[in-house]
Design a protein around this motif. Structure first.
Motif, PDB file in Angstrom:
ATOM      1  N   ASN A   1      80.125  34.441  40.959  1.00 15.85           N
ATOM      2  CA  ASN A   1      81.019  35.403  40.298  1.00 15.85           C
ATOM      3  C   ASN A   1      80.804  35.394  38.782  1.00 15.85           C
ATOM      4  O   ASN A   1      80.840  36.454  38.139  1.00 15.85           O
ATOM      5  CB  ASN A   1      82.471  35.076  40.623  1.00 15.85           C
ATOM      6  CG  ASN A   1      82.825  35.343  42.076  1.00 15.85           C
ATOM      7  OD1 ASN A   1      82.140  36.107  42.759  1.00 15.85           O
ATOM      8  ND2 ASN A   1      83.880  34.710  42.558  1.00 15.85           N
ATOM      9  N   LEU A   2      80.599  34.221  38.212  1.00 14.85           N
ATOM     10  CA  LEU A   2      80.356  34.130  36.767  1.00 14.85           C
ATOM     11  C   LEU A   2      79.044  34.801  36.391  1.00 14.85           C
ATOM     12  O   LEU A   2      78.960  35.495  35.376  1.00 14.85           O
ATOM     13  CB  LEU A   2      80.353  32.663  36.327  1.00 14.85           C
ATOM     14  CG  LEU A   2      81.707  31.952  36.375  1.00 14.85           C
ATOM     15  CD1 LEU A   2      81.525  30.458  36.153  1.00 14.85           C
ATOM     16  CD2 LEU A   2      82.665  32.526  35.327  1.00 14.85           C
ATOM     17  N   LYS A   3      78.021  34.605  37.208  1.00 12.78           N
ATOM     18  CA  LYS A   3      76.744  35.268  36.938  1.00 12.78           C
ATOM     19  C   LYS A   3      76.874  36.782  37.100  1.00 12.78           C
ATOM     20  O   LYS A   3      76.283  37.551  36.325  1.00 12.78           O
ATOM     21  CB  LYS A   3      75.655  34.739  37.870  1.00 12.78           C
ATOM     22  CG  LYS A   3      75.224  33.318  37.596  1.00 12.78           C
ATOM     23  CD  LYS A   3      74.599  33.147  36.217  1.00 12.78           C
ATOM     24  CE  LYS A   3      73.273  33.840  36.081  1.00 12.78           C
ATOM     25  NZ  LYS A   3      72.629  33.585  34.766  1.00 12.78           N
ATOM     26  N   ALA A   4      77.639  37.209  38.089  1.00 10.18           N
ATOM     27  CA  ALA A   4      77.854  38.641  38.290  1.00 10.18           C
ATOM     28  C   ALA A   4      78.592  39.256  37.112  1.00 10.18           C
ATOM     29  O   ALA A   4      78.459  40.459  36.849  1.00 10.18           O
ATOM     30  CB  ALA A   4      78.630  38.875  39.585  1.00 10.18           C
ATOM     31  N   PHE A   5      79.349  38.433  36.399  1.00  7.75           N
ATOM     32  CA  PHE A   5      80.070  38.884  35.208  1.00  7.75           C
ATOM     33  C   PHE A   5      79.168  38.871  33.979  1.00  7.75           C
ATOM     34  O   PHE A   5      79.617  39.117  32.867  1.00  7.75           O
ATOM     35  CB  PHE A   5      81.277  37.970  34.982  1.00  7.75           C
ATOM     36  CG  PHE A   5      82.339  38.556  34.101  1.00  7.75           C
ATOM     37  CD1 PHE A   5      83.134  39.601  34.535  1.00  7.75           C
ATOM     38  CD2 PHE A   5      82.552  38.061  32.822  1.00  7.75           C
ATOM     39  CE1 PHE A   5      84.110  40.142  33.714  1.00  7.75           C
ATOM     40  CE2 PHE A   5      83.518  38.586  31.993  1.00  7.75           C
ATOM     41  CZ  PHE A   5      84.315  39.631  32.449  1.00  7.75           C
ATOM     42  N   ASP A   6      77.906  38.590  34.190  1.00  6.14           N
ATOM     43  CA  ASP A   6      76.883  38.628  33.142  1.00  6.14           C
ATOM     44  C   ASP A   6      77.005  37.471  32.153  1.00  6.14           C
ATOM     45  O   ASP A   6      76.695  37.626  30.972  1.00  6.14           O
ATOM     46  CB  ASP A   6      76.908  39.971  32.402  1.00  6.14           C
ATOM     47  CG  ASP A   6      75.616  40.255  31.665  1.00  6.14           C
ATOM     48  OD1 ASP A   6      74.571  39.765  32.130  1.00  6.14           O
ATOM     49  OD2 ASP A   6      75.640  40.948  30.637  1.00  6.14           O
ATOM     50  N   LEU A   7      77.452  36.313  32.637  1.00 10.38           N
ATOM     51  CA  LEU A   7      77.386  35.110  31.818  1.00 10.38           C
ATOM     52  C   LEU A   7      76.009  34.474  31.972  1.00 10.38           C
ATOM     53  O   LEU A   7      75.490  34.363  33.088  1.00 10.38           O
ATOM     54  CB  LEU A   7      78.443  34.084  32.236  1.00 10.38           C
ATOM     55  CG  LEU A   7      79.744  34.077  31.429  1.00 10.38           C
ATOM     56  CD1 LEU A   7      80.569  35.310  31.738  1.00 10.38           C
ATOM     57  CD2 LEU A   7      80.532  32.806  31.709  1.00 10.38           C
ATOM     58  N   SER A   8      75.425  34.048  30.866  1.00 10.64           N
ATOM     59  CA  SER A   8      74.220  33.234  30.938  1.00 10.64           C
ATOM     60  C   SER A   8      74.624  31.785  31.190  1.00 10.64           C
ATOM     61  O   SER A   8      75.706  31.351  30.803  1.00 10.64           O
ATOM     62  CB  SER A   8      73.428  33.327  29.626  1.00 10.64           C
ATOM     63  OG  SER A   8      72.972  34.641  29.395  1.00 10.64           O
ATOM     64  N   PHE A   9      73.748  31.032  31.840  1.00 16.57           N
ATOM     65  CA  PHE A   9      73.998  29.622  32.144  1.00 16.57           C
ATOM     66  C   PHE A   9      73.018  28.760  31.358  1.00 16.57           C
ATOM     67  O   PHE A   9      71.825  29.054  31.299  1.00 16.57           O
ATOM     68  CB  PHE A   9      73.806  29.341  33.632  1.00 16.57           C
ATOM     69  CG  PHE A   9      74.966  29.725  34.516  1.00 16.57           C
ATOM     70  CD1 PHE A   9      76.016  30.503  34.054  1.00 16.57           C
ATOM     71  CD2 PHE A   9      75.001  29.298  35.838  1.00 16.57           C
ATOM     72  CE1 PHE A   9      77.080  30.862  34.884  1.00 16.57           C
ATOM     73  CE2 PHE A   9      76.052  29.632  36.675  1.00 16.57           C
ATOM     74  CZ  PHE A   9      77.099  30.416  36.203  1.00 16.57           C
ATOM     75  N   GLN A  10      73.528  27.668  30.781  1.00 17.56           N
ATOM     76  CA  GLN A  10      72.698  26.722  30.043  1.00 17.56           C
ATOM     77  C   GLN A  10      72.717  25.369  30.738  1.00 17.56           C
ATOM     78  O   GLN A  10      73.770  24.755  30.928  1.00 17.56           O
ATOM     79  CB  GLN A  10      73.192  26.578  28.600  1.00 17.56           C
ATOM     80  CG  GLN A  10      72.510  25.481  27.792  1.00 17.56           C
ATOM     81  CD  GLN A  10      73.406  24.272  27.605  1.00 17.56           C
ATOM     82  OE1 GLN A  10      74.522  24.403  27.112  1.00 17.56           O
ATOM     83  NE2 GLN A  10      72.940  23.084  28.007  1.00 17.56           N
ATOM     84  N   LEU A  11      71.548  24.903  31.141  1.00 13.59           N
ATOM     85  CA  LEU A  11      71.396  23.615  31.796  1.00 13.59           C
ATOM     86  C   LEU A  11      71.350  22.493  30.764  1.00 13.59           C
ATOM     87  O   LEU A  11      70.666  22.606  29.747  1.00 13.59           O
ATOM     88  CB  LEU A  11      70.088  23.611  32.604  1.00 13.59           C
ATOM     89  CG  LEU A  11      69.602  22.265  33.145  1.00 13.59           C
ATOM     90  CD1 LEU A  11      70.557  21.717  34.205  1.00 13.59           C
ATOM     91  CD2 LEU A  11      68.188  22.405  33.733  1.00 13.59           C
ATOM     92  N   ASN A  12      72.064  21.406  31.035  1.00 11.28           N
ATOM     93  CA  ASN A  12      71.897  20.176  30.260  1.00 11.28           C
ATOM     94  C   ASN A  12      70.700  19.408  30.815  1.00 11.28           C
ATOM     95  O   ASN A  12      70.667  19.093  32.021  1.00 11.28           O
ATOM     96  CB  ASN A  12      73.137  19.286  30.369  1.00 11.28           C
ATOM     97  CG  ASN A  12      74.146  19.559  29.281  1.00 11.28           C
ATOM     98  OD1 ASN A  12      74.075  20.558  28.591  1.00 11.28           O
ATOM     99  ND2 ASN A  12      75.119  18.669  29.157  1.00 11.28           N
ATOM    100  N   ALA A  13      69.742  19.091  29.967  1.00 12.73           N
ATOM    101  CA  ALA A  13      68.574  18.338  30.422  1.00 12.73           C
ATOM    102  C   ALA A  13      68.984  17.027  31.081  1.00 12.73           C
ATOM    103  O   ALA A  13      68.407  16.605  32.096  1.00 12.73           O
ATOM    104  CB  ALA A  13      67.638  18.081  29.247  1.00 12.73           C
ATOM    105  N   LEU A  14      69.985  16.366  30.529  1.00  7.77           N
ATOM    106  CA  LEU A  14      70.420  15.077  31.064  1.00  7.77           C
ATOM    107  C   LEU A  14      70.973  15.183  32.484  1.00  7.77           C
ATOM    108  O   LEU A  14      70.896  14.225  33.262  1.00  7.77           O
ATOM    109  CB  LEU A  14      71.479  14.460  30.151  1.00  7.77           C
ATOM    110  CG  LEU A  14      70.989  13.934  28.800  1.00  7.77           C
ATOM    111  CD1 LEU A  14      72.162  13.714  27.856  1.00  7.77           C
ATOM    112  CD2 LEU A  14      70.197  12.644  28.974  1.00  7.77           C
ATOM    113  N   SER A  15      71.518  16.333  32.834  1.00 12.93           N
ATOM    114  CA  SER A  15      72.091  16.509  34.174  1.00 12.93           C
ATOM    115  C   SER A  15      71.026  16.358  35.241  1.00 12.93           C
ATOM    116  O   SER A  15      71.251  15.734  36.290  1.00 12.93           O
ATOM    117  CB  SER A  15      72.738  17.898  34.295  1.00 12.93           C
ATOM    118  OG  SER A  15      73.791  18.060  33.384  1.00 12.93           O
ATOM    119  N   LEU A  16      69.858  16.936  34.993  1.00 11.35           N
ATOM    120  CA  LEU A  16      68.775  16.898  35.966  1.00 11.35           C
ATOM    121  C   LEU A  16      68.225  15.491  36.151  1.00 11.35           C
ATOM    122  O   LEU A  16      67.575  15.191  37.151  1.00 11.35           O
ATOM    123  CB  LEU A  16      67.659  17.850  35.514  1.00 11.35           C
ATOM    124  CG  LEU A  16      66.596  18.243  36.535  1.00 11.35           C
ATOM    125  CD1 LEU A  16      67.216  18.929  37.745  1.00 11.35           C
ATOM    126  CD2 LEU A  16      65.549  19.142  35.897  1.00 11.35           C
TER     127      LEU A  16
END
Length: 240
Positions: free
Chosen positions: A163-178
């Motif tokens: 739903n957030l992506k459908a609302f046209d929000l960009s997502f930023q990955l934290n390198a540390l999360s991966l």
């Protein structure tokens, strides 16, 4: 002679002096990141040794906890003379106060009017946050959601991310999360979102030397190498 395939990749192998970090806490003394100019300089040197090209500093703005303003962030930026930090913005806690800041021209954006926002790590956002986002979009802000993989309260309901992506929000990955720095649940969610192309940008979210050292010495599965390379390339849009 046996050939042994390389099954994991280090971020330093991919940064290669071409990565612009758009999420970090390098500015001294204004949030839970660096506490001094000297410590900031240590972090900068360590990031450069990883191959990171430059950074846009993004200290927290979180009413009642980190009450930063345009002025406080600008003053902290002015205290650093190292050109590695090329500019500054903020990581804003998502709530209704953002509309007041927008109306008063007090929001500090990333290039092209991008605004980095975050939710609580412990509980879902309050009702009405999507109305806030809608009104910010009407004001021509381009919203980037920081580290969605850290909102593990949604890990069993991926529709919230959809739903957030459908609302046209960009997502930023934290390198540390991966790399598993925030735990296995966060890592698994990061892998799922990355595999399914939810992410648009990459950030380190570095607060400390400990986190930099962790990234330096940890690796992620090679199957994600190409997707990380795409995110590194996407970050180039934020260069001056």
């Amino acid at each position: 002679m046996f050939w042994i395939s390389k099954k994991t990749v280090f971020f330093a192998d991919l940064f290669n002096t071409n990565f612009i970090d758009i999420h970090n806490h390098l500015l001294p003394g204004i949030d839970d990141g660096s506490k001094s100019i000297e410590y900031t300089n240590r972090m900068i040197e360590a990031m450069q040794n990883l191959g990171i090209k430059s950074a846009i500093a993004t200290p927290h703005t979180f009413p009642g906890l980190w009450n930063n303003t345009k002025e406080s962030i600008a003053n902290a930026f002015a205290s650093i003379t190292n050109p590695f930090i090329q500019n500054y913005s903020s990581e804003y806690f998502a709530d209704s106060y953002l509309l007041d800041l927008a109306n008063d021209n007090q929001l500090i954006t990333l290039p092209d009017n991008h605004l980095l926002v975050e939710f609580s790590l412990f509980s879902p956002p309050v009702d009405g946050v999507m109305d806030v986002f809608f009104n910010l979009k009407l004001k021509d802000f381009n919203l980037i959601l920081a580290h969605p993989e850290r909102y593990t309260y949604w890990e069993k309901n991926i529709s919230f991310f959809e739903n957030l992506k459908a609302f046209d929000l960009s997502f930023q990955l934290n390198a540390l999360s991966l790399l598993g720095y925030y735990g296995e649940d966060c890592k698994k969610l990061a892998e799922f979102l990355l595999q399914n192309d939810f992410y648009d940008f990459l950030g380190t979210d570095f607060h400390s030397m400990r986190q930099i050292d962790f990234l330096k010495n940890a690796s992620f599965p090679k199957k994600f190498e190409n997707k990380i390379e795409i995110l590194i390339e996407s970050n180039l849009k934020f260069q001056p």
